[in-house]
Scaffold this active site. Structure first.
Site, mmCIF file in Angstrom:
data_model
loop_
_atom_site.group_PDB
_atom_site.id
_atom_site.type_symbol
_atom_site.label_atom_id
_atom_site.label_comp_id
_atom_site.label_asym_id
_atom_site.label_seq_id
_atom_site.Cartn_x
_atom_site.Cartn_y
_atom_site.Cartn_z
ATOM 1 N N GLY A 23 0.948 -1.281 0.122
ATOM 2 C CA GLY A 23 -0.077 0.177 -0.094
ATOM 3 C C GLY A 23 1.030 1.106 -0.007
ATOM 4 O O GLY A 23 2.159 1.164 -0.022
ATOM 5 N N ASN A 47 -2.654 -8.575 1.268
ATOM 6 C CA ASN A 47 -3.451 -9.444 0.255
ATOM 7 C C ASN A 47 -3.735 -8.588 -1.015
ATOM 8 O O ASN A 47 -4.473 -9.308 -1.694
ATOM 9 C CB ASN A 47 -4.718 -10.042 1.082
ATOM 10 C CG ASN A 47 -5.569 -8.662 1.318
ATOM 11 O OD1 ASN A 47 -5.384 -7.574 1.042
ATOM 12 N ND2 ASN A 47 -6.782 -8.969 2.014
ATOM 13 N N THR A 87 -6.366 -3.728 -1.712
ATOM 14 C CA THR A 87 -6.378 -2.114 -2.074
ATOM 15 C C THR A 87 -4.790 -1.904 -2.530
ATOM 16 O O THR A 87 -4.297 -0.983 -2.992
ATOM 17 C CB THR A 87 -6.642 -1.230 -1.084
ATOM 18 O OG1 THR A 87 -6.214 -1.391 0.061
ATOM 19 C CG2 THR A 87 -8.022 -1.461 -0.988
ATOM 20 N N GLY A 88 -3.912 -2.794 -2.045
ATOM 21 C CA GLY A 88 -2.425 -2.620 -2.262
ATOM 22 C C GLY A 88 -2.110 -2.772 -3.845
ATOM 23 O O GLY A 88 -2.931 -3.571 -4.524
ATOM 24 N N LYS A 95 -12.594 -6.401 9.368
ATOM 25 C CA LYS A 95 -11.756 -7.543 9.909
ATOM 26 C C LYS A 95 -10.193 -7.121 9.933
ATOM 27 O O LYS A 95 -9.484 -7.651 11.028
ATOM 28 C CB LYS A 95 -12.124 -8.608 9.076
ATOM 29 C CG LYS A 95 -13.223 -9.317 9.137
ATOM 30 C CD LYS A 95 -13.710 -10.405 8.265
ATOM 31 C CE LYS A 95 -13.239 -11.577 8.062
ATOM 32 N NZ LYS A 95 -13.727 -12.233 6.887
ATOM 33 N N GLY A 119 -0.984 -11.322 18.772
ATOM 34 C CA GLY A 119 -0.809 -12.648 19.151
ATOM 35 C C GLY A 119 0.754 -13.046 18.698
ATOM 36 O O GLY A 119 1.422 -13.635 19.510
ATOM 37 N N TYR A 148 -14.625 1.719 9.603
ATOM 38 C CA TYR A 148 -13.362 2.047 9.555
ATOM 39 C C TYR A 148 -12.943 2.489 11.156
ATOM 40 O O TYR A 148 -12.068 2.228 11.816
ATOM 41 C CB TYR A 148 -12.942 3.138 8.587
ATOM 42 C CG TYR A 148 -11.475 3.338 8.674
ATOM 43 C CD1 TYR A 148 -10.436 2.588 8.316
ATOM 44 C CD2 TYR A 148 -11.082 4.785 9.028
ATOM 45 C CE1 TYR A 148 -9.087 3.055 7.938
ATOM 46 C CE2 TYR A 148 -9.909 5.160 8.615
ATOM 47 C CZ TYR A 148 -8.736 4.265 8.510
ATOM 48 O OH TYR A 148 -7.335 4.696 8.235
ATOM 49 N N LYS A 163 -10.823 0.818 14.169
ATOM 50 C CA LYS A 163 -9.444 1.441 14.342
ATOM 51 C C LYS A 163 -9.687 1.549 15.882
ATOM 52 O O LYS A 163 -8.427 1.459 16.730
ATOM 53 C CB LYS A 163 -9.273 2.680 13.637
ATOM 54 C CG LYS A 163 -8.851 2.649 12.295
ATOM 55 C CD LYS A 163 -7.523 1.778 12.000
ATOM 56 C CE LYS A 163 -6.986 1.605 10.605
ATOM 57 N NZ LYS A 163 -5.670 1.116 10.577
#
Ligand code: UDP
Length: 328
Positions: free
Chosen positions: A11, A33, A36-37, A92, A103, A146, A150
């Protein structure tokens, strides 16, 4: 050699971070993934032996072999029109995605910096925005997916910090621009420059009196690096406090591009913040950071970048459905 994972690596901000950390001598794992990148943003790094790319969605379990020193979580759509196009992925990536990365940070004993946003302040009633302000967010409005994701990102990050003692950093990023921004993501700066390059009129939403404060990407990336290396665990605003109304901004773009475009007015989208300007006293005091690139200089560089794109790229309008966006 430090090993750093950067999510959203293909991105706009992610690709600049890859560059920064490679230059700082890190081994960099870029993850994206590609929703949008764009791989083009990082193709120059592919031959670098200190770089590897993982095509992976961070909202699914993340597996990295070996040690990890730093994680920077920059994967997320970042334009209001994208949120409407891919609302579930937007939720997500900052909720499940952040949880997975925290994690991973715990498992690897890595320090993690998450990319939060000025959107946590919503349509702010405090101006300029200080970190202590809790915000004015509509959870079910068009930006809710969004903003709330966030805000959750910040909450879960602080919980891992206090409960699991992992080292966390939270950057609240204000509007940023520069080369490698997506030309057709619907955001105001690429929208105006794209319109000027195509010979179209510039679309101002509302009466143009709403304000934003635009930070040049190199300044922001320096701030992110300093924050990561600092010991500050509470959120820090990073942005340029130089505030401008959208109608004045349109005039600046017309002057910059030397075109004779007119401005046309469209309805203001629901919950569009009326004003936005970071108070950067905290970053200034703790990180000794402030932006140094003027809007005039930054815009010139950015315009040159957009001009260098192909005609196909320029005409590839991803978002010509503004009306749908506005009236939802
Ligand atoms: N905007 C505009 N014309 C456009 C795109 C955006 O007037 O073609 C306005 C938008 O309504 C907002 C501001 O420009 O007030 C900044 O919008 P952007 O989508 O860049 O990001 P935001 O700061 O709202 O998240």
């Amino acid at each position: 050699m430090k090993k750093t994972l950067i999510t959203g690596a293909a991105g706009f901000l992610g690709s600049h971070l890859v560059n920064k950390f490679l230059n700082k001598g890190h081994y960099v794992i870029g993850m994206d993934n590609l929703i949008t990148g764009n791989l083009k943003n990082i193709e120059e790094f592919i031959p670098n032996k200190n770089f590897e790319f993982h095509n992976h969605d961070v909202s699914k379990f993340i597996k990295i072999s070996g040690d990890l020193d730093y994680i920077l979580h920059f994967a997320s759509p970042a334009s209001p029109i994208d949120y409407l196009k891919i609302p579930i992925q937007t939720l997500k990536v900052s909720s499940y995605g952040t949880h997975n990365l925290l994690g991973l940070a715990k498992d690897k004993e890595a320090r993690i910096l998450v990319a939060s946003t000025s959107e946590v302040y919503g349509d702010p009633l405090v101006h300029p925005q200080i970190e202590e302000y809790y915000g004015n967010v509509n959870p079910v409005g068009p930006r809710g997916v969004y903003d709330e994701a966030k805000r959750y990102m910040e909450a879960v990050t602080m919980a891992y910090n206090s409960f699991h003692n992992i080292e966390t950093r939270i950057a609240r990023i204000f509007n940023t621009y520069g080369p490698k921004m997506r030309l057709n993501d619907g955001r105001v700066l690429p929208a105006f420059i794209g319109q000027a390059l195509r010979g179209e009129d510039l679309t101002i939403f509302g009466d143009g009196s709403q304000t934003r404060s635009f930070c040049y990407v190199d300044d922001l990336i320096n701030g992110i690096y300093k924050l990561l290396m600092s010991d500050c665990e509470t959120p820090v605003n990073l942005g340029n406090p130089s505030e401008i109304s959208i109608s004045e901004f349109a005039e600046e773009i017309i002057k910059l591009t030397g075109t004779n475009q007119k401005v046309i007015y469209k309805d203001l989208p629901l919950n569009d913040p009326k004003q936005r300007k970071p108070d950067i006293s905290k970053a200034n005091g703790i990180l000794k950071w402030e932006p140094i690139v003027s809007r005039e200089d930054g815009l010139k560089i950015t315009y040159e970048y957009f001009k260098s794109l192909s005609i196909e790229e320029l005409n590839k309008k991803e978002h010509n459905d503004f009306e749908k966006y506005i009236t939802r």
